[in-house]
Write a protein that holds these residues in place. Structure first.
Motif, PDB file in Angstrom:
ATOM      1  N   SER A  27       0.869  -1.180   0.000  1.00 40.30           N
ATOM      2  CA  SER A  27       0.000   0.000   0.000  1.00 40.30           C
ATOM      3  C   SER A  27       0.905   1.230   0.000  1.00 40.30           C
ATOM      4  N   PRO A  28       1.652   1.439  -1.098  1.00 35.22           N
ATOM      5  CA  PRO A  28       2.721   2.451  -1.102  1.00 35.22           C
ATOM      6  C   PRO A  28       2.239   3.893  -0.969  1.00 35.22           C
ATOM      7  N   ASP A  29       0.972   4.149  -1.219  1.00 30.86           N
ATOM      8  CA  ASP A  29       0.457   5.517  -1.101  1.00 30.86           C
ATOM      9  C   ASP A  29      -0.086   5.828   0.286  1.00 30.86           C
ATOM     10  N   ASP A  30      -0.117   4.825   1.148  1.00 26.72           N
ATOM     11  CA  ASP A  30      -0.686   5.001   2.489  1.00 26.72           C
ATOM     12  C   ASP A  30       0.388   5.214   3.540  1.00 26.72           C
ATOM     13  N   GLU A  31       0.010   5.902   4.611  1.00 28.46           N
ATOM     14  CA  GLU A  31       0.856   6.046   5.793  1.00 28.46           C
ATOM     15  C   GLU A  31       0.183   5.324   6.942  1.00 28.46           C
ATOM     16  N   PHE A  32       0.983   4.760   7.832  1.00 30.47           N
ATOM     17  CA  PHE A  32       0.475   3.983   8.958  1.00 30.47           C
ATOM     18  C   PHE A  32       1.130   4.473  10.234  1.00 30.47           C
ATOM     19  N   THR A  33       0.368   4.526  11.312  1.00 27.57           N
ATOM     20  CA  THR A  33       0.998   4.837  12.591  1.00 27.57           C
ATOM     21  C   THR A  33       1.725   3.597  13.092  1.00 27.57           C
ATOM     22  N   VAL A  34       2.703   3.805  13.938  1.00 27.37           N
ATOM     23  CA  VAL A  34       3.423   2.680  14.532  1.00 27.37           C
ATOM     24  C   VAL A  34       2.453   1.816  15.340  1.00 27.37           C
ATOM     25  N   MET A  48       7.720  -2.754  17.431  1.00 32.86           N
ATOM     26  CA  MET A  48       7.462  -2.228  16.092  1.00 32.86           C
ATOM     27  C   MET A  48       8.236  -0.936  15.859  1.00 32.86           C
ATOM     28  N   ALA A  49       8.291  -0.065  16.859  1.00 32.99           N
ATOM     29  CA  ALA A  49       9.039   1.189  16.718  1.00 32.99           C
ATOM     30  C   ALA A  49      10.514   0.902  16.448  1.00 32.99           C
ATOM     31  N   HIS A  50      11.054  -0.101  17.123  1.00 32.31           N
ATOM     32  CA  HIS A  50      12.455  -0.481  16.916  1.00 32.31           C
ATOM     33  C   HIS A  50      12.672  -0.989  15.494  1.00 32.31           C
ATOM     34  N   GLU A  51      11.752  -1.831  15.014  1.00 34.22           N
ATOM     35  CA  GLU A  51      11.881  -2.380  13.655  1.00 34.22           C
ATOM     36  C   GLU A  51      11.735  -1.274  12.613  1.00 34.22           C
ATOM     37  N   VAL A  52      10.794  -0.358  12.843  1.00 34.95           N
ATOM     38  CA  VAL A  52      10.623   0.771  11.928  1.00 34.95           C
ATOM     39  C   VAL A  52      11.917   1.592  11.857  1.00 34.95           C
ATOM     40  N   SER A  53      12.509   1.873  13.011  1.00 37.78           N
ATOM     41  CA  SER A  53      13.741   2.674  13.048  1.00 37.78           C
ATOM     42  C   SER A  53      14.861   2.005  12.257  1.00 37.78           C
ATOM     43  N   ARG A  54      15.000   0.678  12.385  1.00 34.25           N
ATOM     44  CA  ARG A  54      16.026  -0.052  11.638  1.00 34.25           C
ATOM     45  C   ARG A  54      15.807   0.082  10.131  1.00 34.25           C
ATOM     46  N   LEU A  55      14.541  -0.047   9.694  1.00 32.15           N
ATOM     47  CA  LEU A  55      14.251  -0.029   8.266  1.00 32.15           C
ATOM     48  C   LEU A  55      14.275   1.385   7.691  1.00 32.15           C
ATOM     49  N   VAL A  56      13.955   2.383   8.510  1.00 30.87           N
ATOM     50  CA  VAL A  56      14.111   3.776   8.078  1.00 30.87           C
ATOM     51  C   VAL A  56      15.592   4.081   7.881  1.00 30.87           C
ATOM     52  N   ALA A  57      16.429   3.642   8.827  1.00 34.26           N
ATOM     53  CA  ALA A  57      17.874   3.870   8.722  1.00 34.26           C
ATOM     54  C   ALA A  57      18.458   3.194   7.485  1.00 34.26           C
ATOM     55  N   GLY A  67       2.325  15.832  15.044  1.00 32.35           N
ATOM     56  CA  GLY A  67       2.001  15.880  16.459  1.00 32.35           C
ATOM     57  C   GLY A  67       2.782  14.804  17.182  1.00 32.35           C
ATOM     58  N   THR A  68       2.068  13.944  17.911  1.00 28.31           N
ATOM     59  CA  THR A  68       2.727  12.860  18.632  1.00 28.31           C
ATOM     60  C   THR A  68       2.780  11.576  17.801  1.00 28.31           C
ATOM     61  N   ALA A  69       2.108  11.587  16.654  1.00 28.79           N
ATOM     62  CA  ALA A  69       2.058  10.371  15.824  1.00 28.79           C
ATOM     63  C   ALA A  69       3.272  10.283  14.915  1.00 28.79           C
ATOM     64  N   ARG A  70       3.810   9.086  14.792  1.00 35.61           N
ATOM     65  CA  ARG A  70       4.880   8.797  13.845  1.00 35.61           C
ATOM     66  C   ARG A  70       4.256   8.040  12.686  1.00 35.61           C
ATOM     67  N   LEU A  71       4.253   8.664  11.501  1.00 33.15           N
ATOM     68  CA  LEU A  71       3.640   8.066  10.332  1.00 33.15           C
ATOM     69  C   LEU A  71       4.708   7.402   9.465  1.00 33.15           C
ATOM     70  N   VAL A  72       4.414   6.182   9.027  1.00 35.30           N
ATOM     71  CA  VAL A  72       5.387   5.346   8.329  1.00 35.30           C
ATOM     72  C   VAL A  72       4.830   4.951   6.967  1.00 35.30           C
TER      73      VAL A  72
END
Length: 199
Positions: A27-34, A48-57, A67-72
């Motif tokens: 779903s490449p056009d969508d954003e998801f919260t952690v 999940m936050a740890h895995e997201v950080s690894r893959l973002v890096a 705001g407080t949401a991290r969108l991926v």
């Protein structure tokens, strides 16, 4: 103790990683919260936050703060994007694709993937599944479910069979229904039908 590689795609480090990548790449056009990604994968928000950080890096995912949401979302397109998307579709794709396709269908109360794909997802060894079997609980139109199966087949590159049962039949005590009794004795993978609340 390190988690064993997932049977669906042993080149990945974990089941959570496979589900995260499939959700974002398919779903490449969508954003998801952690939080939503963690719920979909049955993982803790911290994991999940740890895995997201690894893959973002690594450049495989992109993220931003609202705001407080991290969108991926999926990372920028590279020569690896197409082949990786295809590989994720035929391995981890059934959960995010079928969840998305069934979410808007009226009368779908619950849905599960069963059969050989669900068995591999739960760690049973064996060959790559040739098709995907889906059980829908509710009174959704058979025509609508056939349309879902056809769209999912195009996205997943494999046959998709959808079987519908009523709520009463699903809740009947075993062994009233031999098919459902057999199905319940084997692995089931629930599909997430609710949309993300962006929290």
């Amino acid at each position: 103790m390190r988690e064993a590689p997932p049977p669906l795609l042993p080149i990945l480090r974990s089941q959570v990683q496979g589900q995260l990548l499939a959700t974002t790449y398919l779903s490449p056009d969508d954003e998801f919260t952690v939080t939503d990604l963690a719920r979909r994968a049955g993982a803790s928000v911290k994991a999940m936050a740890h895995e997201v950080s690894r893959l973002v890096a690594a450049g495989l995912l992109s993220d931003r703060r609202v705001g407080t949401a991290r969108l991926v979302r999926r990372g920028p397109r590279t020569p690896m994007t197409g082949p990786m998307t295809d590989l994720l579709a035929v391995t981890y794709g059934p959960v995010p694709v079928l969840s998305e396709e069934l979410a808007g269908v009226q009368g779908v109360e619950q849905a599960f993937v069963y059969g050989s794909w669900a068995a591999r997802f739960h760690g049973e060894p064996g060959p790559v599944p040739g098709d995907v079997d889906v059980l829908v609980v509710g009174d959704a139109s058979l025509d609508a479910l056939d349309d879902v199966a056809q769209r999912a087949e195009v996205r997943l590159g494999r046959q998709v069979s959808v079987h519908r049962v009523s709520r009463d039949r699903w809740e009947s005590p075993p062994p009233a229904d031999a098919f459902l009794a057999s199905l319940r004795s084997r692995p089931l993978v629930p599909l997430t039908l609710a949309k993300d609340d962006a929290s």
